[in-house]
Design a protein around this motif. Structure first.
Motif, short mmCIF file in Angstrom:
data_model
loop_
_atom_site.label_atom_id
_atom_site.label_comp_id
_atom_site.label_asym_id
_atom_site.label_seq_id
_atom_site.Cartn_x
_atom_site.Cartn_y
_atom_site.Cartn_z
N LYS A 21 15.28 -14.15 8.41
CA LYS A 21 15.04 -12.62 9.04
C LYS A 21 16.31 -11.97 8.57
N GLU A 22 17.45 -12.39 8.47
CA GLU A 22 18.47 -11.57 8.25
C GLU A 22 18.29 -10.91 6.86
N ASP A 23 17.60 -11.22 6.01
CA ASP A 23 17.51 -10.80 4.64
C ASP A 23 16.38 -9.47 4.79
N ALA A 25 15.92 -5.90 6.38
CA ALA A 25 16.34 -4.83 7.01
C ALA A 25 15.17 -4.13 8.08
N GLY A 26 15.50 -4.09 9.41
CA GLY A 26 14.47 -3.53 10.11
C GLY A 26 13.34 -4.60 10.64
N TYR A 27 13.70 -5.87 10.46
CA TYR A 27 12.78 -7.03 10.76
C TYR A 27 12.21 -6.98 12.21
N GLN A 28 11.21 -6.74 12.55
CA GLN A 28 10.57 -6.87 14.06
C GLN A 28 9.48 -7.76 13.74
N GLU A 29 9.34 -8.82 14.65
CA GLU A 29 8.43 -9.81 14.71
C GLU A 29 7.04 -9.36 15.37
N ALA A 30 6.97 -8.58 16.33
CA ALA A 30 5.53 -7.89 16.49
C ALA A 30 4.92 -7.26 15.31
N GLU A 31 5.60 -6.37 14.69
CA GLU A 31 5.19 -5.70 13.69
C GLU A 31 4.84 -6.58 12.41
N PHE A 32 5.66 -7.57 12.23
CA PHE A 32 5.46 -8.47 10.96
C PHE A 32 4.27 -9.21 11.50
N LEU A 33 4.16 -9.63 12.61
CA LEU A 33 2.88 -10.48 13.01
C LEU A 33 1.41 -9.80 12.87
N PHE A 59 2.87 -11.19 0.83
CA PHE A 59 1.51 -10.51 1.48
C PHE A 59 1.77 -9.10 0.78
N PHE A 60 0.54 -8.41 0.54
CA PHE A 60 0.40 -7.30 -0.05
C PHE A 60 -0.89 -6.59 0.47
N SER A 61 -1.15 -5.23 -0.16
CA SER A 61 -2.08 -4.34 0.36
C SER A 61 -3.00 -4.13 -0.97
N TYR A 62 -4.05 -4.45 -0.82
CA TYR A 62 -5.02 -3.98 -2.06
C TYR A 62 -5.02 -2.30 -2.05
N GLN A 63 -5.43 -1.88 -0.84
CA GLN A 63 -5.48 -0.31 -0.87
C GLN A 63 -4.13 0.31 -1.17
N GLU A 64 -3.25 -0.02 -0.84
CA GLU A 64 -1.83 0.62 -0.88
C GLU A 64 -1.28 0.46 -2.21
N LYS A 65 -1.75 -0.86 -2.91
CA LYS A 65 -1.27 -1.49 -4.25
C LYS A 65 0.11 -1.59 -3.72
N GLU A 66 0.37 -2.28 -2.86
CA GLU A 66 1.78 -2.59 -2.47
C GLU A 66 2.35 -3.90 -2.03
N LEU A 67 3.41 -4.52 -2.75
CA LEU A 67 3.80 -5.84 -2.43
C LEU A 67 4.35 -5.69 -1.28
N MET A 68 3.93 -6.12 0.08
CA MET A 68 4.61 -5.53 1.37
C MET A 68 5.70 -6.63 1.78
N PHE A 69 5.70 -7.92 1.31
CA PHE A 69 6.59 -8.99 1.85
C PHE A 69 6.68 -9.89 0.97
N LEU A 70 7.85 -10.63 0.69
CA LEU A 70 8.04 -11.71 -0.21
C LEU A 70 9.14 -12.28 0.39
N ALA A 71 9.07 -13.70 0.68
CA ALA A 71 10.11 -14.65 1.36
C ALA A 71 10.08 -15.78 0.66
N GLN A 109 24.49 -6.10 -2.19
CA GLN A 109 24.33 -7.67 -2.26
C GLN A 109 23.03 -8.39 -1.57
N LYS A 110 22.48 -7.60 -0.67
CA LYS A 110 21.36 -8.37 -0.03
C LYS A 110 20.27 -8.53 -1.11
#
Length: 151
Positions: A21-23, A25-33, A59-71, A109-110
């Motif tokens: 999660k430190e990688d 910025a702005g990570y919030q568990e509730a929003e992530f879930l 995870f990604f969005s077909y509609q937004e054509k966005e890679l939303m999260f990669l870890a 660096q992050k």
């Protein structure tokens, strides 16, 4: 093995997030879930397992054509996990579609490893942004489906 993320995987994903999660910025568990549940329901999330462990997730969005999260878990980094997940995601889009991701800016660096991974997968730098009061950059990838010809 890459497969769709299922609801039964959520506890494993949250355990992974505690380690990375430190990688983010702005990570919030509730929003992530909330976003993860939506991605699971829409078949917009994949994970890779190695050695019986969760190695990485996208995870990604077909509609937004966005890679939303990669870890990728620290012990599996620099082993191609991120690239394989991005490739699998790109296969879900049509030839010529443009996918975007928001990541750290060059020089931060992050974001060194993430930017290197994105560039190696064909993403190119686009506009600079500020997200969660943090300087970021949009990167874009034009999906190119390769077809083989029979000769």
């Amino acid at each position: 093995m890459i497969r769709y993320v299922k609801k039964e995987d959520i506890s494993r994903v949250l355990s992974m997030m505690e380690q990375v999660k430190e990688d983010f910025a702005g990570y919030q568990e509730a929003e992530f879930l909330e976003a993860l549940h939506k991605a699971i329901e829409g078949k917009e999330a994949f994970l890779e397992e190695k050695e019986g462990s969760l190695a990485g997730m996208i995870f990604f969005s077909y509609q937004e054509k966005e890679l939303m999260f990669l870890a990728v878990m620290p012990q599996f980094r620099k082993q191609g996990v991120g690239k394989r997940l991005i490739k699998r995601m790109a296969e879900c889009f049509e030839d010529g579609e443009v996918i975007h991701v928001v990541t750290f800016r060059e020089g931060d660096q992050k974001g060194t490893a993430a930017r290197c991974c994105y560039h190696s997968c064909g993403f190119v730098d686009d506009e600079e942004l500020v997200v969660f009061d943090y300087p970021c950059q949009r990167m874009v990838l034009k999906v190119v489906k390769k077809c083989s010809r029979l000769t």
